[in-house]
Design a protein around this motif. Sequence first.
Motif, PDB file in Angstrom:
ATOM      1  N   THR A 104      -5.028  -4.944   4.270  1.00 20.65           N
ATOM      2  CA  THR A 104      -3.714  -5.765   4.830  1.00 20.65           C
ATOM      3  C   THR A 104      -3.283  -6.909   4.142  1.00 20.65           C
ATOM      4  O   THR A 104      -2.359  -7.522   4.282  1.00 20.65           O
ATOM      5  CB  THR A 104      -4.160  -6.304   6.524  1.00 20.65           C
TER       6      THR A 104
ATOM      7  N   HIS B 231       0.768  -1.150   0.021  1.00 29.25           N
ATOM      8  CA  HIS B 231       0.018  -0.149   0.156  1.00 29.25           C
ATOM      9  C   HIS B 231       0.797   1.170   0.044  1.00 29.25           C
ATOM     10  O   HIS B 231       2.017   0.983   0.224  1.00 29.25           O
ATOM     11  CB  HIS B 231      -0.822   0.063   1.294  1.00 29.25           C
TER      12      HIS B 231
ATOM     13  N   GLY C  48      -0.198  -0.898   8.384  1.00 24.76           N
ATOM     14  CA  GLY C  48      -0.753  -2.070   8.157  1.00 24.76           C
ATOM     15  C   GLY C  48      -2.166  -1.882   8.776  1.00 24.76           C
ATOM     16  O   GLY C  48      -3.033  -1.081   8.629  1.00 24.76           O
TER      17      GLY C  48
HETATM   18  C1  LIG Z   1     -10.060  -2.988  14.048  1.00 23.11           C
HETATM   19  C2  LIG Z   1      -8.910  -3.135  15.095  1.00 23.11           C
HETATM   20  C3  LIG Z   1      -8.661  -2.755  16.194  1.00 23.11           C
HETATM   21  C4  LIG Z   1      -7.182  -2.933  16.924  1.00 23.11           C
HETATM   22  N1  LIG Z   1      -7.285  -2.536  18.030  1.00 23.11           N
HETATM   23  C5  LIG Z   1      -5.779  -2.606  18.611  1.00 23.11           C
HETATM   24  C6  LIG Z   1      -5.813  -1.823  19.607  1.00 23.11           C
HETATM   25  O1  LIG Z   1      -6.709  -1.060  20.268  1.00 23.11           O
HETATM   26  N2  LIG Z   1      -4.663  -1.919  20.359  1.00 23.11           N
HETATM   27  C7  LIG Z   1      -3.525  -2.743  19.992  1.00 23.11           C
HETATM   28  O2  LIG Z   1      -2.363  -3.063  20.696  1.00 23.11           O
HETATM   29  N3  LIG Z   1      -3.940  -3.555  18.838  1.00 23.11           N
HETATM   30  C8  LIG Z   1      -4.790  -3.375  18.219  1.00 23.11           C
HETATM   31  N4  LIG Z   1      -4.998  -4.064  17.001  1.00 23.11           N
HETATM   32  C9  LIG Z   1      -4.109  -5.078  16.435  1.00 23.11           C
HETATM   33  C10 LIG Z   1      -2.933  -4.288  15.837  1.00 23.11           C
HETATM   34  O3  LIG Z   1      -3.416  -3.528  14.750  1.00 23.11           O
HETATM   35  C11 LIG Z   1      -2.025  -5.650  15.054  1.00 23.11           C
HETATM   36  O4  LIG Z   1      -2.088  -6.735  16.204  1.00 23.11           O
HETATM   37  C12 LIG Z   1      -0.809  -5.097  14.718  1.00 23.11           C
HETATM   38  O5  LIG Z   1      -0.890  -3.928  13.880  1.00 23.11           O
HETATM   39  C13 LIG Z   1      -0.337  -6.117  13.825  1.00 23.11           C
HETATM   40  O6  LIG Z   1       0.809  -5.829  13.389  1.00 23.11           O
HETATM   41  P1  LIG Z   1       1.893  -6.719  12.146  1.00 23.11           P
HETATM   42  O7  LIG Z   1       2.851  -5.887  11.848  1.00 23.11           O
HETATM   43  O8  LIG Z   1       1.903  -8.018  12.579  1.00 23.11           O
HETATM   44  O9  LIG Z   1       0.693  -6.983  10.933  1.00 23.11           O
HETATM   45  P2  LIG Z   1      -0.089  -6.029   9.909  1.00 23.11           P
HETATM   46  O10 LIG Z   1      -0.407  -4.683  10.652  1.00 23.11           O
HETATM   47  O11 LIG Z   1      -1.040  -6.920   9.241  1.00 23.11           O
HETATM   48  O12 LIG Z   1       1.141  -5.509   8.732  1.00 23.11           O
HETATM   49  C14 LIG Z   1       1.216  -6.350   7.706  1.00 23.11           C
HETATM   50  C15 LIG Z   1       1.685  -5.649   6.247  1.00 23.11           C
HETATM   51  O13 LIG Z   1       2.117  -6.401   5.406  1.00 23.11           O
HETATM   52  C16 LIG Z   1       1.575  -5.807   4.201  1.00 23.11           C
HETATM   53  N5  LIG Z   1       1.403  -6.846   3.141  1.00 23.11           N
HETATM   54  C17 LIG Z   1       0.939  -8.014   3.081  1.00 23.11           C
HETATM   55  N6  LIG Z   1       1.123  -8.805   2.116  1.00 23.11           N
HETATM   56  C18 LIG Z   1       2.043  -8.165   1.454  1.00 23.11           C
HETATM   57  C19 LIG Z   1       2.634  -8.229   0.035  1.00 23.11           C
HETATM   58  N7  LIG Z   1       2.549  -9.423  -0.516  1.00 23.11           N
HETATM   59  N8  LIG Z   1       3.556  -7.531  -0.074  1.00 23.11           N
HETATM   60  C20 LIG Z   1       3.810  -6.080   0.276  1.00 23.11           C
HETATM   61  N9  LIG Z   1       3.259  -5.812   1.668  1.00 23.11           N
HETATM   62  C21 LIG Z   1       2.279  -6.777   2.049  1.00 23.11           C
HETATM   63  C22 LIG Z   1       0.180  -5.384   4.748  1.00 23.11           C
HETATM   64  O14 LIG Z   1      -0.173  -4.299   3.710  1.00 23.11           O
HETATM   65  C23 LIG Z   1       0.541  -4.630   5.774  1.00 23.11           C
HETATM   66  O15 LIG Z   1       0.763  -3.404   5.868  1.00 23.11           O
HETATM   67  C24 LIG Z   1      -6.432  -3.843  16.199  1.00 23.11           C
HETATM   68  C25 LIG Z   1      -6.528  -4.197  14.909  1.00 23.11           C
HETATM   69  C26 LIG Z   1      -7.755  -3.918  14.273  1.00 23.11           C
HETATM   70  C27 LIG Z   1      -7.917  -4.436  12.784  1.00 23.11           C
END
Ligand SMILES: Cc1cc2nc3c(=O)[nH]c(=O)nc-3n(C[C@H](O)[C@H](O)[C@H](O)COP(=O)(O)OP(=O)(O)OC[C@H]3O[C@@H](n4cnc5c(N)ncnc54)[C@H](O)[C@@H]3O)c2cc1C
Lengths: 91, 461
Positions: B406, B34, B39
């Motif tokens: 995501t 994106h 994310g």
């Molecule tokens: C509605 C909601 C409310 C939440 N509230 C809270 C809260 O209050 N407090 C809290 O601590 N957590 C909260 N969370 C959880 C928290 O947002 C996540 O646990 C955390 O952000 C996860 O991070 P990550 O890096 O593991 O994954 P992600 O944030 O999923 O990041 C993965 C990234 O990889 C990218 N990607 C995927 N495939 C590809 C590809 N093939 N090529 C390039 N890029 C790619 C995606 O676009 C994304 O940007 C909430 C989540 C949601 C949805």
Amino acid sequence: MTREEIIIAIKDIIETIAPDEETANLDPAERLRDQIDLDSMDFLDIVMELRKLYGVQVPEEDYKELATLNGCVQYLEPHLSDKPLHCAAQA
Amino acid sequence: MTYDAIIIGAGMSGLAAGIRLAQYDRRVIVVERHNLWGGLNSFYTLGGRRFDVGLHALTNYAPPGTKGVPLTRVLRQLRLKHEDLRLGEQRCSEILLPDLRMTFTNDFEHFRAEVARAFPTEVPGFERLVQAVRDYAIGQDRPADQSARKVLPEFLGDPLLREALLVPITYYCSAREDDCDWHSFVILFRSMFLEGLSRPDGGVRTLLNLLIKRFKQVQGELCMGNGVRRILVDGGAARGVELEDGTLLEAELVLSSAGLTETMQLCGRQDLVRPADVGRITFVESISILDRLPEECGHVAATSFFSTGVPLRYRPPSDGLVDVASGVISSPNNFVSDQPPEEGCMRLTFLADHDRWCALEEDAYREAKAREVERAIATAAQLTFDWRPYTVFQDIFTPRTIRHYTGHVNGAVYGSPHKRHDGSTQVDGVFLCGTDQGYLGVIGALVSGISMANRYALVSA
Ligand SMILES: Cc1cc2nc3c(=O)[nH]c(=O)nc-3n(C[C@H](O)[C@H](O)[C@H](O)COP(=O)(O)OP(=O)(O)OC[C@H]3O[C@@H](n4cnc5c(N)ncnc54)[C@H](O)[C@@H]3O)c2cc1C
């Protein structure tokens, strides 16, 4: 670097990676871990900073040699004696 | 182009991993499909207002300088300053079950007293539980994926108290239906009750700006708006990636935050994914902007976790688009802050079914969003206050939105129910970070990115 400078270098690295820790009164013979809050992630960073600043490679099995300031001096002296002191805070 | 490591995803875990590697002079690139980073916890502007996608609250609150806690560790490892996060602590949060209301704050003694008030005979068992949670280390005593629902009766006799702990914890971490891993339960118990909740002034942008600034400062390379189409695998080992525009990047180490299923698909190895590895827990979230502050309506909780029935039903609804019997209500206004948000805001999150939302035609989709959110707010209003009359603006996102932004299969917010705690996959050189490695939430994702980068790119290099 002299032995004193090696101690300064290590304290400077600790202050960079753990700015909330006080290093002035560290006892060089006591384990760093017992005096300030340093976990294995922080020890990894000490090793990484040593490599970045002075080009010293500390293999994982030798991390334990760095447990005290005296241990650091002992272990690092052969690697650092011909290197000048840098300041980690600038890196 | 040849790199020491390629990181897939500029979410919390990918950015944290990127900072760690760039900080130690590794050639690293973070690739994000994106045009925005963050994310699951990103941000956007709509109708002239700024919104956060996910953030209700940051877990793991600790005052500056607290020893040995995740927040301090994360800040140290990324060289960030506590003060720059500008954290405002929650006023209080509440757990709402049939005939039970308990509150908790960032002072654990408050919650202890609440347990003693509502469940006087459970105090010794609760204390044993707290001790077990404090002493827990992964891999000790019992398997990480043991059911929290099965373990809790060893400590607590009253099913209502078990439920009171399970509702908030399950909602904040569990990829598993109707349950939660013991490991996740322990981590979240510490993060929410022993540590606490806070919110950065300015919301998730404040944190993301710090991460991006730091990544650039250490000369990390960020590639936005161009996803990874394939992970190149040769002889069972990673060789690099091919981007959507055809660019080839070489590296023998790929850290992926895309999720287990998604990453195996990128490797062309869907065959390695078992159906049970694919998560289905997903949510609808509504954000309502009010013409007054929630506290003017008597609502002071930062977050309210509710279930109108016990035990908590925590799975995609079997008969409709959403399940409004339980959920999380959150208000960014109810954190103590020097710069509180100017407008009142109420957010409501509840369980949803991905497939049904994705099957709707455009008109039906819009109509369903309005209808289902109306129904959900009506339920939540009975437990808090009815904010519909004061609502001046509303935005809603669904599993369809979550999947789109995501890339998570099924819009599964918490990813796979089977976590890979060591980050390994069956492809050499490909490791998971973030959601499917098993640390959840914003702080969890940062911890995950840091520890996977340390383990696979710094220690072993
Ligand atoms: C509605 C909601 C409310 C939440 N509230 C809270 C809260 O209050 N407090 C809290 O601590 N957590 C909260 N969370 C959880 C928290 O947002 C996540 O646990 C955390 O952000 C996860 O991070 P990550 O890096 O593991 O994954 P992600 O944030 O999923 O990041 C993965 C990234 O990889 C990218 N990607 C995927 N495939 C590809 C590809 N093939 N090529 C390039 N890029 C790619 C995606 O676009 C994304 O940007 C909430 C989540 C949601 C949805």
